[in-house]
Write an enzyme that holds these catalytic residues in place. Structure first.
Site, short mmCIF file in Angstrom:
data_model
loop_
_atom_site.label_atom_id
_atom_site.label_comp_id
_atom_site.label_asym_id
_atom_site.label_seq_id
_atom_site.Cartn_x
_atom_site.Cartn_y
_atom_site.Cartn_z
CG ASP A 66 -2.01 -1.06 1.11
OD1 ASP A 66 -2.23 -1.58 0.00
OD2 ASP A 66 -2.62 -1.38 2.14
N GLY A 67 1.94 1.26 0.78
CA GLY A 67 2.80 2.44 0.83
C GLY A 67 3.41 2.77 -0.52
NE ARG A 71 7.82 5.14 -3.50
CZ ARG A 71 8.29 5.15 -4.74
NH1 ARG A 71 8.73 6.27 -5.29
NH2 ARG A 71 8.34 4.04 -5.45
CD GLU A 137 -4.86 8.67 5.29
OE1 GLU A 137 -3.64 8.78 5.03
OE2 GLU A 137 -5.46 7.58 5.30
CE1 TYR A 179 -4.51 7.25 12.94
CE2 TYR A 179 -3.92 9.22 11.68
CZ TYR A 179 -4.01 8.55 12.89
OH TYR A 179 -3.60 9.17 14.04
CB SER A 182 -6.83 2.90 13.05
OG SER A 182 -6.29 1.95 12.15
CD GLN A 234 3.78 7.45 1.38
OE1 GLN A 234 4.94 7.47 0.95
NE2 GLN A 234 3.30 6.43 2.07
#
Length: 271
Positions: A66-67, A71, A137, A179, A182, A234
């Site tokens: 996902d990162g 990015r 987000e 996020y 969470s 990021q």
């Protein structure tokens, strides 16, 4: 598929190896291929190197988790390329194809027999300056942990939330499983268009809100120590007390290649 650019998570050997296989397959198929400059150096093909911001291709192939997807998408100069996101990471919730399906997905792209999922992004302005469009987000918080963040949130001039807590998340449906979730936000089908407003650890009860796609949110920072806006986890932008952040649905959504929809399968099976 006439042209493609490939990027990968260089910290994962399996991602780099798969990128090499994808490159070889596309070159044999006669596709005009470029590599993100750091990947080009890793694969010893410097002549194919290009910065993602300057890439002009039909497809962006992202190999990682996902990162890596976030990015890469933040660095796109526009929303022209179709994104083929191949999971060679961990969670892989933003990816639409597994590593062992990569070649089959490429064959589908070459033949035109693939599906497309459109994903909304958030367009954000801080004191009039536009930030990169967010796929997941925009998080408004303090650079210093556990410091009070106080803000007023308006929709079309109407106060909808007076917040005191650790911060605020403005999320897309795609980002609803990140996020925001969470912090107690709802899960939203990524095919919808809406804005999610999720408070982070509020002092007083404040409930997450789901707003319509034509809504523009205005957040006024009233009190915070070193306030920041973090785009997709990021990129960090400095704010100030008194800063005004405006957010709305972007007019530049991204389009992801899919072989078959798997959102609910991942939601049910991976957690």
């Amino acid at each position: 598929m006439r042209s493609a650019v490939i990027t990968a998570n260089l910290t994962r050997g399996e991602a780099v190896h798969l990128a090499s296989e994808v490159l070889a397959f596309l070159e044999r198929a006669g596709v005009d291929v470029a590599l993100e400059d750091c990947l080009a150096r890793e694969l010893r093909r410097p002549e194919l190197g290009v910065r993602l911001e300057e890439a002009r291709a039909d497809f962006l192939i992202v190999i990682g988790g996902d990162g890596t997807v976030l990015r890469a998408c933040l660095r796109l100069s526009d929303n022209r390329p179709l994104v083929l996101a191949v999971n060679a990471g961990g969670r892989g919730f933003l990816t639409t194809v597994e590593a062992d399906e990569a070649i089959r997905a490429l064959e589908a792209c070459l033949s035109g027999s693939y599906g497309v999922e459109e994903r909304m992004r958030i367009s954000t302005y801080v004191d009039g300056e536009r930030l990169p469009d967010a796929l997941n987000e925009v998080c408004l918080t303090c650079r210093v942990p556990v410091k009070l963040f106080r803000a007023r949130v308006h929709k079309r001039g109407q106060l909808i939330m007076a917040l005191e807590g650790d911060g605020l998340i403005i999320a897309t449906p795609t980002g609803s499983t990140a996020y925001s979730l969470s912090c107690g936000g709802p899960v939203v089908d990524p095919g919808l268009r809406c804005l999610l407003i999720t408070p982070i650890c509020p002092i007083r009860p404040r409930w997450p809100l789901v707003l319509p796609p034509d809504a523009e949110v205005r957040v006024e920072v009233l009190r915070a120590r070193e306030p920041v806006a973090v785009v997709d986890g990021q990129v960090v932008f400095d704010l100030a007390v008194g800063s005004v952040v405006r957010a709305r649905a972007s007019d530049r959504p991204l389009r992801f290649v899919v072989l078959e929809p798997r959102f609910y399968e991942k939601l049910a099976g991976r957690w």
